[in-house]
Every structure is written in structure tokens, then in C-alpha cells.
Design a protein around this motif. Structure first.
Motif, PDB file in Angstrom:
ATOM      1  N   GLN A   1      20.940  39.730  40.569  1.00 30.10           N
ATOM      2  CA  GLN A   1      21.118  38.665  41.534  1.00 30.10           C
ATOM      3  C   GLN A   1      22.324  39.023  42.400  1.00 30.10           C
ATOM      4  O   GLN A   1      23.402  39.303  41.880  1.00 30.10           O
ATOM      5  N   SER A   2      22.130  38.985  43.715  1.00 32.18           N
ATOM      6  CA  SER A   2      23.160  39.492  44.617  1.00 32.18           C
ATOM      7  C   SER A   2      24.473  38.737  44.506  1.00 32.18           C
ATOM      8  O   SER A   2      25.534  39.297  44.771  1.00 32.18           O
ATOM      9  N   ALA A   3      24.434  37.470  44.110  1.00 36.37           N
ATOM     10  CA  ALA A   3      25.674  36.701  43.996  1.00 36.37           C
ATOM     11  C   ALA A   3      26.483  37.093  42.766  1.00 36.37           C
ATOM     12  O   ALA A   3      27.694  36.879  42.725  1.00 36.37           O
ATOM     13  N   LYS A   4      25.822  37.686  41.765  1.00 42.88           N
ATOM     14  CA  LYS A   4      26.487  37.991  40.502  1.00 42.88           C
ATOM     15  C   LYS A   4      26.667  39.492  40.268  1.00 42.88           C
ATOM     16  O   LYS A   4      27.585  39.892  39.556  1.00 42.88           O
ATOM     17  N   HIS A   5      25.770  40.281  40.812  1.00 46.21           N
ATOM     18  CA  HIS A   5      25.713  41.698  40.426  1.00 46.21           C
ATOM     19  C   HIS A   5      25.888  42.607  41.631  1.00 46.21           C
ATOM     20  O   HIS A   5      25.501  42.268  42.749  1.00 46.21           O
ATOM     21  N   TYR A   6      26.428  43.802  41.346  1.00 47.94           N
ATOM     22  CA  TYR A   6      26.389  44.856  42.340  1.00 47.94           C
ATOM     23  C   TYR A   6      24.939  45.327  42.424  1.00 47.94           C
ATOM     24  O   TYR A   6      24.317  45.651  41.408  1.00 47.94           O
ATOM     25  N   MET A   7      24.378  45.370  43.626  1.00 47.94           N
ATOM     26  CA  MET A   7      22.988  45.793  43.762  1.00 47.94           C
ATOM     27  C   MET A   7      22.734  46.311  45.168  1.00 47.94           C
ATOM     28  O   MET A   7      23.448  45.973  46.115  1.00 47.94           O
ATOM     29  N   LEU A   8      21.704  47.131  45.278  1.00 47.67           N
ATOM     30  CA  LEU A   8      21.274  47.691  46.555  1.00 47.67           C
ATOM     31  C   LEU A   8      20.064  46.926  47.059  1.00 47.67           C
ATOM     32  O   LEU A   8      19.342  46.310  46.279  1.00 47.67           O
ATOM     33  N   PRO A   9      19.810  46.938  48.372  1.00 48.62           N
ATOM     34  CA  PRO A   9      18.611  46.261  48.902  1.00 48.62           C
ATOM     35  C   PRO A   9      17.346  46.854  48.269  1.00 48.62           C
ATOM     36  O   PRO A   9      17.015  48.010  48.504  1.00 48.62           O
ATOM     37  N   PRO A  10      16.637  46.092  47.446  1.00 48.60           N
ATOM     38  CA  PRO A  10      15.501  46.668  46.692  1.00 48.60           C
ATOM     39  C   PRO A  10      14.374  47.170  47.574  1.00 48.60           C
ATOM     40  O   PRO A  10      13.733  48.169  47.259  1.00 48.60           O
TER      41      PRO A  10
ATOM     42  N   MET B   1      33.353  34.335  43.065  1.00 43.75           N
ATOM     43  CA  MET B   1      32.895  34.701  41.716  1.00 43.75           C
ATOM     44  C   MET B   1      32.859  36.222  41.594  1.00 43.75           C
ATOM     45  O   MET B   1      32.251  36.903  42.436  1.00 43.75           O
ATOM     46  N   PRO B   2      33.480  36.806  40.575  1.00 40.93           N
ATOM     47  CA  PRO B   2      33.467  38.262  40.432  1.00 40.93           C
ATOM     48  C   PRO B   2      32.065  38.766  40.088  1.00 40.93           C
ATOM     49  O   PRO B   2      31.319  38.131  39.344  1.00 40.93           O
ATOM     50  N   ARG B   3      31.719  39.924  40.664  1.00 41.19           N
ATOM     51  CA  ARG B   3      30.433  40.556  40.365  1.00 41.19           C
ATOM     52  C   ARG B   3      30.621  41.623  39.295  1.00 41.19           C
ATOM     53  O   ARG B   3      31.736  42.049  39.014  1.00 41.19           O
ATOM     54  N   TRP B   4      29.492  42.056  38.707  1.00 41.17           N
ATOM     55  CA  TRP B   4      29.567  43.082  37.676  1.00 41.17           C
ATOM     56  C   TRP B   4      28.327  43.966  37.745  1.00 41.17           C
ATOM     57  O   TRP B   4      27.350  43.655  38.426  1.00 41.17           O
ATOM     58  N   PHE B   5      28.394  45.091  37.019  1.00 42.28           N
ATOM     59  CA  PHE B   5      27.248  46.000  36.914  1.00 42.28           C
ATOM     60  C   PHE B   5      26.283  45.434  35.879  1.00 42.28           C
ATOM     61  O   PHE B   5      26.635  45.258  34.713  1.00 42.28           O
ATOM     62  N   ASN B   6      25.063  45.182  36.299  1.00 44.31           N
ATOM     63  CA  ASN B   6      24.083  44.506  35.457  1.00 44.31           C
ATOM     64  C   ASN B   6      23.225  45.504  34.688  1.00 44.31           C
ATOM     65  O   ASN B   6      22.715  46.470  35.251  1.00 44.31           O
ATOM     66  N   THR B   7      23.045  45.258  33.393  1.00 46.78           N
ATOM     67  CA  THR B   7      22.177  46.099  32.563  1.00 46.78           C
ATOM     68  C   THR B   7      21.156  45.278  31.791  1.00 46.78           C
ATOM     69  O   THR B   7      20.506  45.788  30.878  1.00 46.78           O
ATOM     70  N   ALA B   8      20.989  44.009  32.153  1.00 49.52           N
ATOM     71  CA  ALA B   8      20.061  43.134  31.422  1.00 49.52           C
ATOM     72  C   ALA B   8      19.361  42.204  32.395  1.00 49.52           C
ATOM     73  O   ALA B   8      19.978  41.299  32.951  1.00 49.52           O
TER      74      ALA B   8
END
Length: 516
Positions: free
Chosen positions: A12-21, A1-8
């Protein structure tokens, strides 16, 4: 599943680019081990909910705790009815637990209890029946107000001595503000000002912005997935524009990879980020719109207005300055003093404040353009003088910040100019007693310095010429405008006092002086 930059919403790590919070809250694990009750406060859309959800999941998966993030927001619908607020909150907590926890860790049915003690009894019962120590993060706590807020805080304080056997081992209140700024209606104040009635907190933590390295790490995830490269200078530009504010970091990248340069074979450059910045500011997305709403708060106005006009802050209470910092609107500059949190906010704030005068502008024909569409500075000057003499007085009354009303009207006029295909940049800071503007339209660059002549002060002409010398040198220009707004009492009308003259800076640069 492609990930994206989340603004809303939470990432979620499976869906979005994210850093370890959890990396941005390194002390939390120790506070939990020490059975601490604490505060986590940070501006909106900086990643609080994402971090708390991830940490609760991590703690629960460790097998050591029953950890969950819940929300108090639904209780805000009942600001005067503690019974209804408690029932709504506890119902939401049951639903969250069903979704986020395995069956053996979910709470029992909440016990019956009188209004004003239901939160306490529910947490007590859940702690006693849980096979592991209970850790609770209560999000949106500052959505509650008045009697309901104080009632919930008192219940948490009352249960605190019974931890960890009869009350959660560790508990965090998560919100936009520190506890001292929670809204209450008591004692003639609209805030608590102290930790009471939550004087059991051991610490107040805030979630920091991303570092430059973390911005690069986040963007590298997109490169890994798509092969689209962010140049090092582009990442530098992203960090400069955002100062690591997570929503802005994501929003700029999303705008670029989905709108400006969706082809993954196109490498991302500084120019892409500059275009994305302009797009975001024009669109006034929800995050920037909520920022604009804060400017109406009197506590914010008393700080932002002198910053924009370059004046000293004066005797502003520490709580109010801290409040502006907690909102993420300002930051403390390492060189000293308060400053707007990042260059994007620095652009948004005066644009928002100038929107009233801008919407009040009459229809203005672009007489400042030559036949080939280029900007003619002499014609622009004539157009502004005519506009200012005719419309300055009524437009000043439409500006929301009285002290910088002339600045806002001039910016409103210039926005009408650059809407045809240019940009308007601003520089301002506490104690400089000026605002600098740089209008770019095609190959034409026009630098302006704005000064105000106030009662009891000398004519700012000489100081303005010296300051403009430095500004022009930084831009590599040999000429510019010095605009002096006269705000002294007992002076002629704008139509009568508006005039121009020629002058030179100490270093011989040619200046058009505009007095209005």
C-alpha cells in the motif's frame, strides 16, 4: 506516517515503499481496451496482487470502467462441490466490492441460479446493471482444482461472446501458473496442458522482476524518507543477489534497515547486503520455505538434480521446463541454458537438500580448529576422512536427490564446520559436470571441486584438475581439493575406497585428491 519495506501481502503506497505496478505490465491497458480475456501468471510474492489492486483502482478512478480484483481462493475448500464453491466465491466477491468500489458501482444481489452457472449469471447481472463497462481480475484462480476449476472456466468461456453488454468487457485470470498447468483430474493427467476450457484467452502475461534501475528507485524512497544512503555498489549487490525478485529486494533491505543497520546515519554497503543474505537464508523465511517445498515436485527434481551435478538435462518435456520457469525457480541465461533464478536461490537449494543429511549427522567435535580458533586445513581433511569412512554409507540414504547424494553429505559436513563462523559458497551449472565449493573461515579460503565417476566414463581426475585450475585462478589461490565420488557399480565400500593423494594441475597448483 513512516513507510517500510513490505514482505507480507500486497503493498500500500501510504505504508510501504513501492514502485508503480502497472509499469511492469505495459500491455494490459491495450488488452482491456480491446475487450481481451487473458492470463497473468507469475511466481508468488512477485507483486501480482499489488499490481492488480493498483490497476483496478486506477481504472475505476479514471471514470471509464468498473474495475475490481477479486479472489477465487475460498472456493478451494470445496474441490468436489461446485455449488458450495460458487457460493463461497460469490460471497467473497460481494465483500470485496463493498470495500473497493463506490456504492453506485457495486454489484446487485446475486441472482438465483443452478449449481454450475452461478458465476456466469452473477457476472452477467453485474455487467448489465453497471453504469460502466466491467473489468474483473480473478486472483488465485489456480487454487481451484478438478471439477470446480473446469466448471468456472467453462462459465467464463460461455459468457465471453456476450461481452461487453452482457458480460465483463475484459477479464484476467491471475495465478501462479499459466492456464495449461492448472490442476485437474481428468484424462489421465493432472494438468490441462492447453488453454481449453479457457481457449478464449488472447495472451498470457507474466510479471517481470525489477530492473537494476528500479531497485535503486525503490531504495531511494527510503533515502528520501530517512536520509539513509544506499551506495551504488550496494544497489548493484542487491540486484546481483536477487536478480530483481521483488520479495528478495524488499526482504534484504528490511533486514538491513531494521536489524543490521537501523541507525539512519549509517550508509548501506555491500557488506550489509551480504550479511542480510546470510540472515535470510538461515532464517528460511516463508518465501524461501515455500521455494524449498517445490524441490519435492518430481517435475522440478528432474531439472534441478542435473543442474546441481553439472549434467545435461536430457529429454525433459517442454511443459515441465516451462513450469519451472513459471514458478520463478529457474531463468534462461542470456548466454544459453537454464540456470537457477538468482544467487540467493542458488544458495538456498543445496542447503535445503543437505538439511536431511545435516540433521542426521552425529555429534562432531571441531577438531579442525587450532587453539586460537583458526581453521587448520590438514586437520579438516583428517576429520572429513574419518567422518566419511564411518558415516558416509548411511548418510547417503538420507539425501533426497540420489544423483548428488555424496555432494549433499559433504555439504552437510561443511555446514557443521562453517556454523562456527564461516561461509560456504557454491557454483554449479548445466553441462559443466562439476560442482565447486568455496569454504571461507576467517582468513582461510579453501576451494573444492566435486566430481562423480560413473559407469562407462573415464576417471574424472584429469578433467577435474583442468577445471580446478580455472576455479583456483579466479579465487587467486594456489592449492585446493579435488573430491571424486565413485558411483560405479561393483566397487568396494566407502570405508575401503576412501583415500587421498597429491596431484598438480596443468599450471602447477597443488591439489589434494580425495577419492570416496
Amino acid at each position: 506516517m513512516p513507510r517500510w519495506f513490505n514482505t507480507a501481502g500486497p503493498c500500500q503506497s501510504a505504508k510501504h515503499y513501492m514502485l508503480p505496478p502497472a509499469a511492469r505490465l505495459p500491455r494490459m491497458q491495450r488488452l482491456i481496451e480491446q475487450e481481451g480475456y487473458f492470463i497473468i501468471h507469475a511466481p508468488r510474492q512477485i507483486g501480482k496482487t499489488t499490481a492488480m489492486l493498483a490497476l483496478a483502482h486506477e481504472l475505476t478512478n479514471s471514470g471509464k470502467y468498473t474495475a475490481i480484483m477479486v479472489s477465487a481462493e475460498v472456493g478451494a475448500a470445496f474441490p468436489k462441490d461446485i455449488d458450495k464453491a460458487e457460493k463461497a466465491i460469490l460471497s467473497a466477491w460481494q465483500q470485496a466490492a463493498r470495500i473497493r468500489l463506490p456504492a453506485n458501482l457495486q454489484p446487485p444481489s446475486w441472482p438465483a441460479a443452478p449449481a454450475g452457472s452461478q458465476i456466469n449469471r452473477a457476472l452477467q447481472e453485474w455487467t448489465i446493471t453497471s453504469p460502466r463497462p466491467l473489468v474483473v481480475f480473478i486472483d488465485e484462480i489456480d487454487a481451484l482444482q478438478d471439477e470446480v476449476l473446469i466448471g468456472v472456466l467453462r462459465q467464463l468461456r460461455d459468457g465471453y461472446p456476450n461481452r461487453p453488454q452482457g458480460f465483463p468487457q475484459s477479464l484476467a485470470l491471475v495465478g501462479l501458473r499459466d492456464v495449461r498447468d492448472y490442476k485437474v483430474a481428468s484424462g489421465g493427467s493432472d494438468r490441462l496442458h492447453t488453454a481449453s476450457p479457457f481457449n478464449i484467452k488472447v495472451e498470457s502475461l507474466t510479471l517481470r522482476n525489477f530492473t537494476r534501475e528500479e531497485v535503486g528507485e525503490l531504495y531511494a524512497q527510503h533515502t528520501h524518507d530517512t536520509d539513509q544512503i544506499f551506495s551504488d555498489t550496494a544497489v548493484d549487490r542487491a540486484f546481483y543477489l536477487t536478480q530483481g525478485q521483488p520479495w528478495l529486494v524488499n526482504a534484504l533491505a528490511r533486514q538491513i534497515v531494521e536489524v543490521i543497520a537501523p541507525d539512519p546515519t549509517i550508509n548501506i554497503t555491500v557488506e550489509h547486503f551480504d550479511q542480510a543474505k546470510e540472515n535470510l537464508i538461515r532464517r528460511q523465511d516463508t518465501h524461501l520455505d515455500s521455494l524449498a517445498e517445490r524441490l519435492r515436485d518430481s517435475r522440478i527434481r528432474q531439472i534441478v538434480e542435473p543442474i546441481l551435478s553439472g549434467q545435461a538435462l536430457g529429454d525433459i518435456p517442454l511443459d515441465d521446463r516451462r513450469f519451472a520457469l513459471d514458478l520463478g525457480l529457474l531463468r534462461r541465461d542470456p548466454a544459453g541454458g537454464l540456470t537457477i533464478a538468482n544467487p540467493i536461490y542458488r544458495e538456498v537449494i543445496p542447503r535445503v537438500l543437505a538439511s536431511g543429511p545435516q540433521d542426521s549427522l552425529p555429534i562432531i567435535q571441531p577438531s579442525w580448529l587450532q587453539s586460537d580458533g583458526t581453521l587448520d586445513i590438514d586437520k579438516l581433511l583428517d576429520a572429513f576422512l574419518q567422518f566419511w569412512r564411518q558415516h558416509g554409507e548411511p548418510l547417503l540414504r538420507s539425501a533426497p536427490y540420489h544423483e548428488i547424494a555424496p555432494h549433499l553429505v559433504l555439504m552437510a559436513f561443511l555446514h557443521r564446520v562453517v556454523n562456527g563462523g564461516g561461509t560456504l559458497d557454491r557454483e554449479y551449472a548445466i553441462g559443466t559436470d562439476r560442482m565447486d565449493l568455496c569454504l571461507r573461515y576467517g582468513s582461510v579460503i579453501l576451494a573444492m571441486e566435486l566430481k562423480v565417476w560413473r559407469d562407462g566414463r573415464p576417471d574424472p581426475l584429469n578433467a577435474g584438475l583442468e577445471q580446478l585450475d580455472r576455479y583456483l585462478a579466479g579465487l587467486g589461490l594456489d592449492q585446493g581439493w579435488l573430491v571424486i565420488f565413485d558411483k560405479r557399480d561393483q566397487i568396494p565400500s566407502i570405508a575401503e575406497r576412501t583415500m587421498t593423494a597429491s596431484a598438480q594441475t596443468p599450471k602447477g597448483k597443488k591439489i589434494t585428491v580425495i577419492r570416496g
